[in-house]
Design a protein around this motif. Structure first.
Motif, mmCIF file in Angstrom:
data_model
loop_
_atom_site.group_PDB
_atom_site.id
_atom_site.type_symbol
_atom_site.label_atom_id
_atom_site.label_comp_id
_atom_site.label_asym_id
_atom_site.label_seq_id
_atom_site.Cartn_x
_atom_site.Cartn_y
_atom_site.Cartn_z
ATOM 1 N N LEU A 6 -46.403 27.072 -33.662
ATOM 2 C CA LEU A 6 -46.862 26.782 -34.709
ATOM 3 C C LEU A 6 -47.478 25.793 -33.990
ATOM 4 O O LEU A 6 -47.970 24.800 -33.768
ATOM 5 C CB LEU A 6 -45.942 26.440 -35.487
ATOM 6 C CG LEU A 6 -44.763 27.790 -35.848
ATOM 7 C CD1 LEU A 6 -43.339 26.906 -36.088
ATOM 8 C CD2 LEU A 6 -45.654 28.368 -36.996
ATOM 9 N N THR A 7 -49.341 25.763 -35.153
ATOM 10 C CA THR A 7 -50.295 25.047 -34.855
ATOM 11 C C THR A 7 -50.927 24.284 -36.165
ATOM 12 O O THR A 7 -51.121 25.236 -36.930
ATOM 13 C CB THR A 7 -51.548 24.802 -33.522
ATOM 14 O OG1 THR A 7 -52.112 23.647 -33.421
ATOM 15 C CG2 THR A 7 -51.964 25.775 -34.353
ATOM 16 N N MET A 8 -50.673 23.219 -36.726
ATOM 17 C CA MET A 8 -52.427 22.967 -37.254
ATOM 18 C C MET A 8 -53.130 23.061 -37.331
ATOM 19 O O MET A 8 -53.002 23.508 -35.609
ATOM 20 C CB MET A 8 -51.921 20.789 -37.183
ATOM 21 C CG MET A 8 -51.678 20.205 -38.041
ATOM 22 S SD MET A 8 -51.716 18.589 -38.252
ATOM 23 C CE MET A 8 -50.856 17.833 -39.053
ATOM 24 N N GLY A 9 -54.192 24.238 -38.217
ATOM 25 C CA GLY A 9 -54.917 24.027 -38.131
ATOM 26 C C GLY A 9 -56.151 23.372 -38.011
ATOM 27 O O GLY A 9 -55.968 22.404 -37.816
ATOM 28 N N ILE A 10 -57.394 24.163 -37.780
ATOM 29 C CA ILE A 10 -58.934 22.998 -37.065
ATOM 30 C C ILE A 10 -59.141 22.437 -38.817
ATOM 31 O O ILE A 10 -59.048 20.856 -39.088
ATOM 32 C CB ILE A 10 -60.278 23.446 -37.115
ATOM 33 C CG1 ILE A 10 -59.883 24.437 -35.368
ATOM 34 C CG2 ILE A 10 -61.135 22.843 -36.873
ATOM 35 C CD1 ILE A 10 -59.801 23.462 -34.164
ATOM 36 N N GLY A 11 -58.707 22.994 -39.652
ATOM 37 C CA GLY A 11 -59.333 22.652 -41.005
ATOM 38 C C GLY A 11 -58.571 21.445 -41.133
ATOM 39 O O GLY A 11 -58.450 20.237 -42.073
ATOM 40 N N THR A 12 -56.585 21.445 -40.830
ATOM 41 C CA THR A 12 -55.726 20.681 -41.662
ATOM 42 C C THR A 12 -55.956 19.603 -40.637
ATOM 43 O O THR A 12 -56.098 18.133 -41.064
ATOM 44 C CB THR A 12 -54.405 21.379 -40.617
ATOM 45 O OG1 THR A 12 -54.052 22.738 -41.362
ATOM 46 C CG2 THR A 12 -53.416 20.444 -41.833
ATOM 47 N N LEU A 44 -48.835 17.705 -34.788
ATOM 48 C CA LEU A 44 -49.188 18.495 -34.371
ATOM 49 C C LEU A 44 -49.349 20.308 -34.678
ATOM 50 O O LEU A 44 -49.604 21.053 -34.654
ATOM 51 C CB LEU A 44 -50.645 18.946 -33.082
ATOM 52 C CG LEU A 44 -51.786 17.451 -33.405
ATOM 53 C CD1 LEU A 44 -51.909 17.444 -31.943
ATOM 54 C CD2 LEU A 44 -52.706 17.532 -34.176
ATOM 55 N N ASP A 45 -47.929 20.168 -33.213
ATOM 56 C CA ASP A 45 -47.419 21.964 -32.970
ATOM 57 C C ASP A 45 -46.680 22.423 -32.120
ATOM 58 O O ASP A 45 -45.925 20.502 -32.091
ATOM 59 C CB ASP A 45 -49.118 22.249 -31.731
ATOM 60 C CG ASP A 45 -49.216 21.482 -30.986
ATOM 61 O OD1 ASP A 45 -47.997 20.216 -31.232
ATOM 62 O OD2 ASP A 45 -50.138 21.777 -30.244
ATOM 63 N N GLU A 46 -46.059 22.336 -32.610
ATOM 64 C CA GLU A 46 -44.260 22.929 -31.877
ATOM 65 C C GLU A 46 -44.410 24.542 -31.413
ATOM 66 O O GLU A 46 -44.816 25.574 -32.046
ATOM 67 C CB GLU A 46 -43.132 22.613 -32.923
ATOM 68 C CG GLU A 46 -41.874 23.666 -32.373
ATOM 69 C CD GLU A 46 -40.932 22.615 -31.901
ATOM 70 O OE1 GLU A 46 -42.020 23.077 -30.397
ATOM 71 O OE2 GLU A 46 -40.770 21.446 -31.597
ATOM 72 N N TYR A 47 -44.070 24.290 -30.281
ATOM 73 C CA TYR A 47 -43.656 25.725 -29.752
ATOM 74 C C TYR A 47 -43.001 27.136 -30.778
ATOM 75 O O TYR A 47 -42.174 26.807 -31.520
ATOM 76 C CB TYR A 47 -42.859 25.787 -28.646
ATOM 77 C CG TYR A 47 -43.809 25.995 -27.361
ATOM 78 C CD1 TYR A 47 -44.656 25.988 -26.859
ATOM 79 C CD2 TYR A 47 -43.336 23.864 -26.396
ATOM 80 C CE1 TYR A 47 -45.346 25.401 -25.352
ATOM 81 C CE2 TYR A 47 -43.647 23.931 -25.494
ATOM 82 C CZ TYR A 47 -45.011 24.496 -25.024
ATOM 83 O OH TYR A 47 -45.490 23.479 -23.784
ATOM 84 N N TYR A 48 -43.261 28.429 -30.521
ATOM 85 C CA TYR A 48 -42.682 29.038 -31.374
ATOM 86 C C TYR A 48 -42.156 30.132 -30.348
ATOM 87 O O TYR A 48 -42.664 31.091 -30.011
ATOM 88 C CB TYR A 48 -43.371 29.856 -32.393
ATOM 89 C CG TYR A 48 -42.113 30.407 -33.413
ATOM 90 C CD1 TYR A 48 -41.756 29.568 -34.499
ATOM 91 C CD2 TYR A 48 -42.862 31.825 -33.641
ATOM 92 C CE1 TYR A 48 -40.534 30.631 -35.392
ATOM 93 C CE2 TYR A 48 -41.346 32.510 -34.614
ATOM 94 C CZ TYR A 48 -40.311 32.253 -35.228
ATOM 95 O OH TYR A 48 -39.646 32.628 -35.985
ATOM 96 N N PRO A 49 -40.981 30.969 -30.715
ATOM 97 C CA PRO A 49 -39.836 30.477 -31.087
ATOM 98 C C PRO A 49 -39.230 29.208 -30.687
ATOM 99 O O PRO A 49 -39.327 29.910 -28.741
ATOM 100 C CB PRO A 49 -38.393 31.750 -31.478
ATOM 101 C CG PRO A 49 -39.117 32.526 -30.289
ATOM 102 C CD PRO A 49 -40.448 32.297 -29.972
ATOM 103 N N ILE A 50 -38.921 28.356 -30.372
ATOM 104 C CA ILE A 50 -38.009 27.359 -30.113
ATOM 105 C C ILE A 50 -36.891 26.203 -30.749
ATOM 106 O O ILE A 50 -37.351 25.995 -31.596
ATOM 107 C CB ILE A 50 -38.876 26.720 -28.728
ATOM 108 C CG1 ILE A 50 -37.995 25.029 -28.166
ATOM 109 C CG2 ILE A 50 -39.000 25.634 -29.678
ATOM 110 C CD1 ILE A 50 -39.213 25.241 -26.835
ATOM 111 N N LYS A 51 -35.821 26.037 -29.982
ATOM 112 C CA LYS A 51 -34.278 25.348 -30.692
ATOM 113 C C LYS A 51 -35.000 23.667 -30.650
ATOM 114 O O LYS A 51 -35.697 23.683 -29.712
ATOM 115 C CB LYS A 51 -33.570 25.854 -29.784
ATOM 116 C CG LYS A 51 -32.753 27.512 -29.807
ATOM 117 C CD LYS A 51 -31.774 27.551 -31.431
ATOM 118 C CE LYS A 51 -31.291 28.925 -31.364
ATOM 119 N NZ LYS A 51 -31.258 29.733 -32.751
#
Ligand code: GLP
Length: 243
Positions: free
Chosen positions: A180-186, A66-73
């Motif tokens: 970064l995240t999937m949107g509600i539509g995704t 679904l998602d990931e922090y940004y920025p992050i290694k």
């Protein structure tokens, strides 16, 4: 909206793992949408056990987180890439090229979002999406706002989410402010959705799946528009309106 009320977190994890198992057995090349957070950890542990026992084969499965922090290694032990590797991917046989997580190291988040949605679409869409819920009703990192965004995008985390997630970091100052995240539509394009929730601090947010309101102030409330959502929760998280 279906709801399965479990005794405790262990039973919630077992019920969710059985639904994932059924999906993978029914369609070995299925597309799974995966979530992070403490809620699905027990479910992942059970899926690893089922794989180790020879009961499950992930060799044709594709996954989209679904998602990931940004920025992050990716090698930061608080990245969602690290979490997924630790709790699932390093224990099962899903091929590395079938694993997708929004890239917290990408140079241009404005390009990463649409590219991620294109990958989801090219895979035929998500067959089964696992979701948790934030205390403020966020899903993935779609935070309460005046308007919600359809596609995968860069977003700012709310203070309440930074505070909630700071338990995983050395201090709240170390929590990335963006994701970064999937949107509600995704998320809504998934054919089937499982929402997992445990603990009393999720009860109020969960209640918005069982009232008559659609509001961007509680992003999870939009899930009521989806035709195939199953809520799997423990007693403590179960809203009175769902009993
Ligand atoms: C995080 C994640 C969500 C998750 C939620 C709940 O911020 N972005 O995908 O569902 O918060 O987390 P937890 O399961 O630890 O309560």
């Amino acid at each position: 909206m279906k709801i399965i009320v479990c005794r405790d977190k262990a039973e919630m994890s077992a019920v969710a793992a059985s639904m994932v198992e059924a999906q993978v057995k029914e369609k070995p090349d299925c597309v799974l949408g995966l979530a992070t957070g403490s809620t699905p950890e027990g479910m992942y542990a059970l899926l690893c056990e089922k794989y180790a026992a020879g009961a499950l084969d992930f060799s044709k499965v594709k996954t989209f987180n679904l998602d990931e922090y940004y920025p992050i290694k990716k090698d930061n032990d608080q990245s969602y890439a690290y979490f997924m590797n630790k709790h699932l991917f390093s224990h099962i046989n899903v091929p590395a090229e079938n694993i997708h997580i929004p890239n917290g190291e990408c140079a241009d988040p404005a390009e990463e979002g649409p590219a991620y949605d294109a990958l989801v679409a090219a895979a035929g869409g998500v067959d089964l999406q696992i979701l948790g819920i934030g205390r403020n009703g966020h899903i993935a990192f779609n935070e309460p706002d005046e308007a919600l965004i359809m596609g995968t995008h860069l977003t700012s985390l709310t203070e309440s989410t930074i505070e909630a997630n700071s338990r995983f970091f050395a201090s709240s100052d170390d929590v990335p402010r963006h994701a970064l995240t999937m949107g509600i539509g995704t998320i809504m394009t998934a054919k089937k959705i499982i929402m997992m929730a445990n603990g009393a601090d999720k009860k109020e947010a969960l209640s918005y799946l069982f009232n008559d309101k659609l509001t961007a102030a509680v992003p999870a409330s939009l899930l009521k528009l989806h035709p195939d959502v199953t809520v799997i929760c423990d007693e403590a998280a179960c809203p009175d309106s769902a009993r």
